[in-house]
Design a protein around this motif. Structure first.
Motif, PDB file in Angstrom:
ATOM      1  N   VAL A 161      91.120  28.477  63.659  1.00 16.37           N
ATOM      2  CA  VAL A 161      91.196  28.724  65.023  1.00 16.37           C
ATOM      3  C   VAL A 161      90.058  29.996  65.464  1.00 16.37           C
ATOM      4  O   VAL A 161      89.816  30.157  66.986  1.00 16.37           O
ATOM      5  CB  VAL A 161      92.427  28.937  65.499  1.00 16.37           C
ATOM      6  CG1 VAL A 161      93.423  27.797  65.588  1.00 16.37           C
ATOM      7  CG2 VAL A 161      93.059  30.338  65.152  1.00 16.37           C
ATOM      8  N   TRP A 162      89.647  30.507  64.635  1.00  9.54           N
ATOM      9  CA  TRP A 162      88.568  31.494  64.933  1.00  9.54           C
ATOM     10  C   TRP A 162      87.763  31.886  63.847  1.00  9.54           C
ATOM     11  O   TRP A 162      88.354  32.374  63.041  1.00  9.54           O
ATOM     12  CB  TRP A 162      89.316  32.772  65.563  1.00  9.54           C
ATOM     13  CG  TRP A 162      88.339  33.620  66.276  1.00  9.54           C
ATOM     14  CD1 TRP A 162      87.044  33.642  66.680  1.00  9.54           C
ATOM     15  CD2 TRP A 162      88.828  34.939  66.919  1.00  9.54           C
ATOM     16  NE1 TRP A 162      86.599  34.706  67.239  1.00  9.54           N
ATOM     17  CE2 TRP A 162      87.622  35.657  67.592  1.00  9.54           C
ATOM     18  CE3 TRP A 162      89.959  35.731  67.256  1.00  9.54           C
ATOM     19  CZ2 TRP A 162      87.714  36.943  68.267  1.00  9.54           C
ATOM     20  CZ3 TRP A 162      90.076  36.932  67.732  1.00  9.54           C
ATOM     21  CH2 TRP A 162      88.978  37.561  68.533  1.00  9.54           C
ATOM     22  N   ASN A 163      86.371  31.532  64.206  1.00  6.99           N
ATOM     23  CA  ASN A 163      85.685  32.015  63.003  1.00  6.99           C
ATOM     24  C   ASN A 163      85.273  33.421  62.767  1.00  6.99           C
ATOM     25  O   ASN A 163      84.480  33.981  63.749  1.00  6.99           O
ATOM     26  CB  ASN A 163      84.331  31.053  63.108  1.00  6.99           C
ATOM     27  CG  ASN A 163      83.394  31.076  62.076  1.00  6.99           C
ATOM     28  OD1 ASN A 163      83.707  30.692  60.810  1.00  6.99           O
ATOM     29  ND2 ASN A 163      82.131  31.903  62.233  1.00  6.99           N
ATOM     30  N   GLU A 164      85.542  34.136  61.799  1.00  3.81           N
ATOM     31  CA  GLU A 164      85.445  35.547  61.719  1.00  3.81           C
ATOM     32  C   GLU A 164      85.747  36.390  62.657  1.00  3.81           C
ATOM     33  O   GLU A 164      84.996  36.815  63.518  1.00  3.81           O
ATOM     34  CB  GLU A 164      83.723  35.539  61.483  1.00  3.81           C
ATOM     35  CG  GLU A 164      83.423  34.907  60.111  1.00  3.81           C
ATOM     36  CD  GLU A 164      81.783  35.165  59.723  1.00  3.81           C
ATOM     37  OE1 GLU A 164      81.302  35.858  60.680  1.00  3.81           O
ATOM     38  OE2 GLU A 164      81.505  34.925  58.482  1.00  3.81           O
ATOM     39  N   ALA A 254      95.014  28.294  60.423  1.00  4.49           N
ATOM     40  CA  ALA A 254      94.363  29.189  59.651  1.00  4.49           C
ATOM     41  C   ALA A 254      93.461  30.247  60.416  1.00  4.49           C
ATOM     42  O   ALA A 254      92.825  29.480  61.642  1.00  4.49           O
ATOM     43  CB  ALA A 254      93.648  28.848  58.447  1.00  4.49           C
ATOM     44  N   ALA A 255      92.860  30.940  60.209  1.00  5.64           N
ATOM     45  CA  ALA A 255      91.582  31.942  60.615  1.00  5.64           C
ATOM     46  C   ALA A 255      91.263  32.650  59.388  1.00  5.64           C
ATOM     47  O   ALA A 255      91.835  32.865  58.497  1.00  5.64           O
ATOM     48  CB  ALA A 255      92.198  32.622  61.757  1.00  5.64           C
ATOM     49  N   HIS A 256      89.879  33.166  59.970  1.00  3.45           N
ATOM     50  CA  HIS A 256      89.386  33.912  58.698  1.00  3.45           C
ATOM     51  C   HIS A 256      88.736  35.384  59.562  1.00  3.45           C
ATOM     52  O   HIS A 256      88.137  34.885  60.468  1.00  3.45           O
ATOM     53  CB  HIS A 256      88.348  33.353  57.582  1.00  3.45           C
ATOM     54  CG  HIS A 256      87.503  32.558  58.053  1.00  3.45           C
ATOM     55  ND1 HIS A 256      87.500  31.663  59.102  1.00  3.45           N
ATOM     56  CD2 HIS A 256      86.188  33.393  58.087  1.00  3.45           C
ATOM     57  CE1 HIS A 256      86.047  31.339  59.189  1.00  3.45           C
ATOM     58  NE2 HIS A 256      85.410  32.056  58.663  1.00  3.45           N
ATOM     59  N   GLY A 257      88.641  36.576  58.920  1.00  2.90           N
ATOM     60  CA  GLY A 257      87.871  37.801  59.605  1.00  2.90           C
ATOM     61  C   GLY A 257      86.851  38.057  58.533  1.00  2.90           C
ATOM     62  O   GLY A 257      86.502  37.285  57.954  1.00  2.90           O
ATOM     63  N   ILE A 258      86.546  39.234  58.986  1.00  2.39           N
ATOM     64  CA  ILE A 258      85.259  39.698  58.289  1.00  2.39           C
ATOM     65  C   ILE A 258      85.741  41.048  57.386  1.00  2.39           C
ATOM     66  O   ILE A 258      84.991  41.992  56.829  1.00  2.39           O
ATOM     67  CB  ILE A 258      84.170  40.047  59.072  1.00  2.39           C
ATOM     68  CG1 ILE A 258      84.644  41.144  60.168  1.00  2.39           C
ATOM     69  CG2 ILE A 258      83.593  38.931  59.812  1.00  2.39           C
ATOM     70  CD1 ILE A 258      83.719  41.341  61.062  1.00  2.39           C
ATOM     71  N   ASP A 271      90.589  43.262  63.739  1.00  2.94           N
ATOM     72  CA  ASP A 271      91.752  43.541  63.350  1.00  2.94           C
ATOM     73  C   ASP A 271      92.220  42.559  62.490  1.00  2.94           C
ATOM     74  O   ASP A 271      93.172  41.624  62.975  1.00  2.94           O
ATOM     75  CB  ASP A 271      92.580  43.777  64.712  1.00  2.94           C
ATOM     76  CG  ASP A 271      93.823  44.575  64.427  1.00  2.94           C
ATOM     77  OD1 ASP A 271      94.392  44.358  63.140  1.00  2.94           O
ATOM     78  OD2 ASP A 271      94.483  45.202  65.380  1.00  2.94           O
ATOM     79  N   ASP A 272      92.463  42.740  61.028  1.00  2.00           N
ATOM     80  CA  ASP A 272      92.764  41.776  60.263  1.00  2.00           C
ATOM     81  C   ASP A 272      94.145  41.687  60.216  1.00  2.00           C
ATOM     82  O   ASP A 272      94.668  40.467  60.192  1.00  2.00           O
ATOM     83  CB  ASP A 272      92.168  42.065  58.704  1.00  2.00           C
ATOM     84  CG  ASP A 272      90.661  42.036  58.788  1.00  2.00           C
ATOM     85  OD1 ASP A 272      90.344  40.865  58.569  1.00  2.00           O
ATOM     86  OD2 ASP A 272      90.324  43.171  58.635  1.00  2.00           O
ATOM     87  N   TYR A 282      95.446  33.149  56.162  1.00  2.00           N
ATOM     88  CA  TYR A 282      94.402  34.044  56.610  1.00  2.00           C
ATOM     89  C   TYR A 282      93.218  33.986  55.596  1.00  2.00           C
ATOM     90  O   TYR A 282      93.459  33.558  54.458  1.00  2.00           O
ATOM     91  CB  TYR A 282      94.818  35.187  56.891  1.00  2.00           C
ATOM     92  CG  TYR A 282      93.899  36.288  57.753  1.00  2.00           C
ATOM     93  CD1 TYR A 282      93.203  35.887  59.068  1.00  2.00           C
ATOM     94  CD2 TYR A 282      93.469  37.508  57.215  1.00  2.00           C
ATOM     95  CE1 TYR A 282      92.368  36.511  59.393  1.00  2.00           C
ATOM     96  CE2 TYR A 282      92.593  38.296  57.951  1.00  2.00           C
ATOM     97  CZ  TYR A 282      92.087  37.860  59.084  1.00  2.00           C
ATOM     98  OH  TYR A 282      90.999  38.561  59.802  1.00  2.00           O
ATOM     99  N   GLY A 283      91.981  34.305  55.878  1.00  2.00           N
ATOM    100  CA  GLY A 283      90.967  34.563  54.940  1.00  2.00           C
ATOM    101  C   GLY A 283      89.831  35.366  55.397  1.00  2.00           C
ATOM    102  O   GLY A 283      90.048  36.315  56.470  1.00  2.00           O
ATOM    103  N   PHE A 284      88.955  35.666  54.613  1.00  2.00           N
ATOM    104  CA  PHE A 284      87.847  36.769  55.027  1.00  2.00           C
ATOM    105  C   PHE A 284      86.488  36.191  54.464  1.00  2.00           C
ATOM    106  O   PHE A 284      86.352  35.361  53.543  1.00  2.00           O
ATOM    107  CB  PHE A 284      88.144  37.925  54.329  1.00  2.00           C
ATOM    108  CG  PHE A 284      88.140  37.894  52.781  1.00  2.00           C
ATOM    109  CD1 PHE A 284      86.817  38.490  52.295  1.00  2.00           C
ATOM    110  CD2 PHE A 284      89.000  37.429  51.894  1.00  2.00           C
ATOM    111  CE1 PHE A 284      86.837  38.489  50.779  1.00  2.00           C
ATOM    112  CE2 PHE A 284      89.033  37.468  50.447  1.00  2.00           C
ATOM    113  CZ  PHE A 284      88.226  38.016  49.917  1.00  2.00           C
ATOM    114  N   THR A 285      85.485  36.460  55.134  1.00  6.39           N
ATOM    115  CA  THR A 285      84.098  36.311  55.007  1.00  6.39           C
ATOM    116  C   THR A 285      83.673  37.598  54.113  1.00  6.39           C
ATOM    117  O   THR A 285      83.724  38.613  54.661  1.00  6.39           O
ATOM    118  CB  THR A 285      83.250  36.066  55.975  1.00  6.39           C
ATOM    119  OG1 THR A 285      83.482  34.809  56.555  1.00  6.39           O
ATOM    120  CG2 THR A 285      81.780  36.123  55.744  1.00  6.39           C
TER     121      THR A 285
END
Length: 466
Positions: A161-164, A254-258, A271-272, A282-285
């Motif tokens: 739902v939100w890229n990075e 899902a979503a993933h941050g940086i 804000d992870d 959740y995930g991360f780049t």
């Protein structure tokens, strides 16, 4: 996790379709190759601007084909909803709601860096302000159509739902957001007089005089603006989660941050902990060549995301799969600092993520893009700007005319154990997990097998480290 769907034990794959890459003529062959190599997961960018071609008219044809191919080849799909990529007609119809920069200029649609497609704007925050009721309604209609079309598809796994999860340091200063900021300040301070005292401005006589700060400095008004902006964007994230969940209660969200909570939480809202609290997975780049190849750097990103997920499943949502040596972050650094990517580097980077608790991994590309800013064909053998996927020319010794996965997949090689694989010229991200340059290690073509293969003695067949 509130889902009735079973996911693969180890989701492993790539971001495959970012219209218009890869080309249609390669889709069937690419999916066949992915299935043969044991890949089981894809994410695609379902871009609002590429689908709702005119108001209320949707072109789902390319995306239907991706989902059907995935079902045919046993590959599950995460839909990355991209309302941040807007239709060109929407940019004109809702011009009053375009994000406005700190200097007062409105953003304009541009071609995407990671997808040679129009409708992109200010990074992960997009083009149009969801603080405008008309925009929110239009985006909600698109998301509803998207969910209802694919929620029961056999290839479906869930939504990203939100890229990075982050936004531009400029934020948004248009009138819709300013009204919301003033209302937020009124709730916080209770009166204009109290705001005057807190902000040390003393002479506001009307709420309409209160403006957003146009530069960040250590003043109360700036701290308020940073806090409001973060709360506002994550409120928009929660709106997307709630809308999707109201229509689909069986696929994951899902979503993933940086992994930016330590250094980008104030300027970009990374804000992870807050982002992870809103989703099932959740995930991360983390692209090692951009950051430096010291092992602690990636480990910090993995561990930060693990902590932020608070017991939830988390993935390495975008992991480097090939060379990345011309991007600005790597120019001027030493060759051995991640600038020149070797197969062993990629294998180690992946194992760091799995050792840190990641329960899935996707590459940012299945293979290099063939057009747009991400190509940068300064040298014929390299994708110069963005990280390659596992199938492509990142470490390939093939000529320019054979840059694509389709070319490589047409050549078959046999490993020492007699297993046949499409030729990768040494750059296959997936096989780097399973074929390190040491003797007596298994070469396993499946995702789960690859992990056991890394630790399995070919001679004894017993699991263990060595």
């Amino acid at each position: 996790m509130s889902t009735k769907r079973d996911l693969p034990q180890l989701p492993y794959g790539a971001v495959y379709f970012r219209k218009s890459n890869p080309p249609k003529e390669d889709w069937e062959r690419d999916y066949t190759t992915a299935e043969e190599d044991g890949m089981n997961f894809n994410r695609h960018w379902f871009m609002w601007g590429a689908i709702e071609v005119s108001p209320g008219v949707y072109d789902w044809s390319d995306y239907d084909r991706q989902m059907d191919l995935a079902a045919k080849h046993g590959i599950r799909t995460i839909i990355a909803e991209m309302i941040t990529s807007i239709p060109e007609w929407a940019a004109h119809k809702y011009a009053h709601a375009l994000h406005k920069k700190a200097d007062g200029t409105s953003v304009r649609t541009q071609m995407g860096v990671s997808s040679a497609t129009g409708g992109f704007g200010n990074g992960s925050q997009g083009m149009l302000s969801l603080d405008c009721p008309e925009v929110k309604e239009a985006a909600g209609r698109f998301l509803s159509e998207l969910v209802l079309r694919y929620k029961d598809h056999p290839a479906m796994a869930g939504y990203d739902v939100w890229n990075e999860c982050n936004y531009s340091p400029d934020g948004c200063h248009n009138e819709y957001t300013l009204r919301k900021f003033r209302a937020w300040l009124n709730v916080k301070y209770g009166s204009l007089q109290a705001l005057n005292q807190a902000w040390h401005r003393y002479s506001y006589t009307d709420w309409e005089q209160v403006d957003s700060p146009r530069q960040l400095a250590p003043y109360p008004e700036c701290i308020d603006w940073v806090q409001f902006t973060k709360e506002n964007f994550y409120e928009h994230m929660q709106w997307r989660v709630d809308l999707i969940r109201s229509l689909d209660d069986k696929n994951i969200i899902a979503a993933h941050g940086i992994a930016g909570s330590m250094n980008q939480i104030a300027s970009m809202g990374a804000d992870d902990w807050l982002a992870a609290s809103k989703v099932d997975v959740y995930g991360f780049t983390w692209v090692a060549s951009r950051k430096g190849s010291e092992p602690w750097k990636q480990w910090h990103a993995v561990d930060l995301t693990r902590a932020a997920s608070r017991g939830r499943t988390f993935w390495h949502a975008e992991a480097q799969g090939g060379a990345l040596w011309l991007q600005p972050q790597v120019i001027g650094r030493a060759r051995n600092d991640g600038r020149i990517t070797e197969p062993e580097d990629i294998r180690v980077w992946q194992m760091i993520s799995f050792a840190g608790g990641a329960r899935g991994l996707l590459f940012p590309r299945w293979r290099p893009l063939l057009d747009g800013a991400a190509v940068r064909r300064v040298r014929p053998l390299w994708d110069g700007r963005l990280p390659n996927g596992p199938f492509g020319d990142g470490l390939c010794d093939c000529p320019l005319g054979q840059r694509t996965a389709a070319e490589g997949a047409s050549r078959i090689e046999t490993d020492p154990r007699g297993n046949r694989h499409p030729c990768r010229s040494g750059s296959a991200g997936f096989r780097l997990l399973v074929a390190p340059p040491r003797p007596k290690r298994a070469v396993c073509p499946s995702a789960v097998g690859s992990l056991s293969g890394v630790f399995r003695s070919e001679r004894t067949g017993r699991l263990g480290t060595y």
